[in-house]
Design a protein around this motif. Structure first.
Motif, PDB file in Angstrom:
ATOM      1  N   SER A   1     -48.889  67.237  24.662  1.00  0.00           N
ATOM      2  CA  SER A   1     -49.099  66.403  23.622  1.00  0.00           C
ATOM      3  C   SER A   1     -47.874  65.430  23.479  1.00  0.00           C
TER       4      SER A   1
ATOM      5  N   GLU B   1     -48.611  62.458  25.510  1.00  0.00           N
ATOM      6  CA  GLU B   1     -49.513  61.386  24.989  1.00  0.00           C
ATOM      7  C   GLU B   1     -48.956  60.668  23.926  1.00  0.00           C
ATOM      8  N   GLU B   2     -48.141  60.965  23.143  1.00  0.00           N
ATOM      9  CA  GLU B   2     -47.743  60.367  22.167  1.00  0.00           C
ATOM     10  C   GLU B   2     -46.464  59.236  22.623  1.00  0.00           C
ATOM     11  N   ARG B   3     -46.635  57.900  22.430  1.00  0.00           N
ATOM     12  CA  ARG B   3     -45.997  56.861  22.790  1.00  0.00           C
ATOM     13  C   ARG B   3     -44.572  56.911  22.230  1.00  0.00           C
TER      14      ARG B   3
ATOM     15  N   SER C   1     -42.743  59.695  21.152  1.00  0.00           N
ATOM     16  CA  SER C   1     -42.355  61.073  21.222  1.00  0.00           C
ATOM     17  C   SER C   1     -40.948  60.861  21.731  1.00  0.00           C
TER      18      SER C   1
END
Length: 122
Positions: A14, A17-19, A21
């Motif tokens: 996850s 996927e989070e730009r 993060s």
């Protein structure tokens, strides 16, 4: 060790996927450090420290990078004349300003840090 209760949503997959993060920020910082030798072995040159803002340069024979850090909970601005040359944002801790030109004033959001380098055509 037991799994954390949020393991299904808070995991490497996850975070990838989070730009914006923390994982992707660390990857970007490592890549930039590999690309800019001055971040590894450049000299430290303090430029300014005022309130919650810290500004310094890392200089080596390969070039100069400027690091601007806003440790405060409110936005802050820095004159680009304090930086010493025209720049572009190479990396922001909020991961959304890469390539932004800095002329006149560098606006920093709350708790934001940026690494600046010369424009590509400088």
């Amino acid at each position: 060790l037991p799994l954390a209760q949020d393991f299904a949503s808070d995991n490497v997959a996850s975070l990838e996927e989070e730009r914006a993060s923390i994982l992707n920020l660390y990857k970007a910082l490592i890549a930039l450090r590999r690309r800019l030798p001055q971040l590894v072995h450049g000299s430290y040159e303090p430029v300014a420290a005022h309130g919650d803002v810290l500004l310094y340069r890392r200089r080596s024979i390969e070039g100069v990078a400027v690091i601007a850090l806003n440790f405060g909970a409110a936005a802050a601005s820095v004159s680009s004349s304090a930086i010493g040359f025209s720049n572009e944002v190479l990396l922001s801790t909020l991961m959304d300003r890469q390539g932004e030109k800095v002329e006149g004033v560098l606006d920093l959001r709350a708790n934001e840090g940026v690494i600046l380098g010369p424009h590509q055509d400088d």
